[in-house]
Design a protein around this motif. Sequence first.
Motif, PDB file in Angstrom:
ATOM      1  N   ASN A  83       0.850  -1.182   0.000  1.00 17.76           N
ATOM      2  CA  ASN A  83       0.000   0.000   0.000  1.00 17.76           C
ATOM      3  C   ASN A  83       0.886   1.233   0.000  1.00 17.76           C
ATOM      4  O   ASN A  83       1.849   1.305   0.767  1.00 17.76           O
ATOM      5  CB  ASN A  83      -0.894   0.035   1.238  1.00 17.76           C
ATOM      6  N   THR A 106       0.561   5.499   0.053  1.00 23.05           N
ATOM      7  CA  THR A 106      -0.249   6.705   0.173  1.00 23.05           C
ATOM      8  C   THR A 106       0.642   7.905  -0.083  1.00 23.05           C
ATOM      9  O   THR A 106       1.743   7.991   0.463  1.00 23.05           O
ATOM     10  CB  THR A 106      -0.877   6.810   1.580  1.00 23.05           C
ATOM     11  N   ILE A 165       0.528  11.817   0.483  1.00 21.64           N
ATOM     12  CA  ILE A 165      -0.177  12.914   1.143  1.00 21.64           C
ATOM     13  C   ILE A 165       0.436  14.202   0.618  1.00 21.64           C
ATOM     14  O   ILE A 165       1.644  14.405   0.703  1.00 21.64           O
ATOM     15  CB  ILE A 165      -0.042  12.844   2.675  1.00 21.64           C
ATOM     16  N   ARG A 210      -2.908   5.470  -3.323  1.00 20.48           N
ATOM     17  CA  ARG A 210      -3.939   6.499  -3.203  1.00 20.48           C
ATOM     18  C   ARG A 210      -3.281   7.824  -2.865  1.00 20.48           C
ATOM     19  O   ARG A 210      -2.200   7.869  -2.254  1.00 20.48           O
ATOM     20  CB  ARG A 210      -5.001   6.119  -2.190  1.00 20.48           C
ATOM     21  N   LEU A 265      -3.954  11.502  -1.039  1.00 19.49           N
ATOM     22  CA  LEU A 265      -4.778  12.269  -0.117  1.00 19.49           C
ATOM     23  C   LEU A 265      -4.327  13.721  -0.157  1.00 19.49           C
ATOM     24  O   LEU A 265      -3.127  14.003  -0.071  1.00 19.49           O
ATOM     25  CB  LEU A 265      -4.637  11.734   1.309  1.00 19.49           C
ATOM     26  N   LYS A 317      -3.389  12.044   8.845  1.00 17.05           N
ATOM     27  CA  LYS A 317      -3.615  11.144   7.719  1.00 17.05           C
ATOM     28  C   LYS A 317      -2.576  10.024   7.612  1.00 17.05           C
ATOM     29  O   LYS A 317      -2.701   9.147   6.779  1.00 17.05           O
ATOM     30  CB  LYS A 317      -3.652  11.946   6.419  1.00 17.05           C
ATOM     31  N   HIS A 360       3.217  -0.603   4.164  1.00 23.74           N
ATOM     32  CA  HIS A 360       2.572   0.654   3.818  1.00 23.74           C
ATOM     33  C   HIS A 360       3.617   1.767   3.780  1.00 23.74           C
ATOM     34  O   HIS A 360       4.230   2.091   4.790  1.00 23.74           O
ATOM     35  CB  HIS A 360       1.480   1.001   4.832  1.00 23.74           C
ATOM     36  N   VAL A 364       4.298   5.783   2.974  1.00 22.72           N
ATOM     37  CA  VAL A 364       3.619   7.076   2.904  1.00 22.72           C
ATOM     38  C   VAL A 364       4.637   8.107   2.440  1.00 22.72           C
ATOM     39  O   VAL A 364       5.671   8.302   3.080  1.00 22.72           O
ATOM     40  CB  VAL A 364       3.031   7.489   4.273  1.00 22.72           C
TER      41      VAL A 364
END
Length: 159
Positions: free
Chosen positions: A2, A4, A6, A34, A36, A66, A102, A104
């Motif tokens: 995953n 993310t 941001i 994804r 954000l 987040k 994950h 980020v």
Amino acid sequence: MNITIISVGQLKEKYLKVGIAEYLKRLKSYAKVRILEVKDEPAGQFLSDKEIEQIKEIEGRKIMEKIPDRSEVIVLDIHGKELTSEKFAQHINETTIYGKSHLVYIIGGSHGLSREVLEKSHLKVSFGKLTYPHQLMRLILTEQIYRAFKILNNEPYHK
């Protein structure tokens, strides 16, 4: 895996949205990615150092809310470590080997990132000494993540 991203500020430019959408589509077979958005704070053109720090702190709190627990946090920072695409890919690979699933990535606003966000990061990465608009960095970062997976899978693209 995953991932993310941001990012501070809303993306408005159609050409950037189209480019990012293309790389997100390509990445689907490698990772769930994804993006954000965190609302940027309104600011005048001439700000004191104290006002800039206040803006970074407000945006930083929104970013911190987040960040998922137990994730590997990488911030984009002009003072960070410059990596080749191969080393960038290696970092993704090593992160998964050490049990983190994950990642980020954080792109700050026009004034940068708060001290709190910088301290939360496991790695600070610089894409060179040039200054890029933070909206454009979303496209560049998304492309580099895609490139990293191509490198890790020994698939043609990255040369």
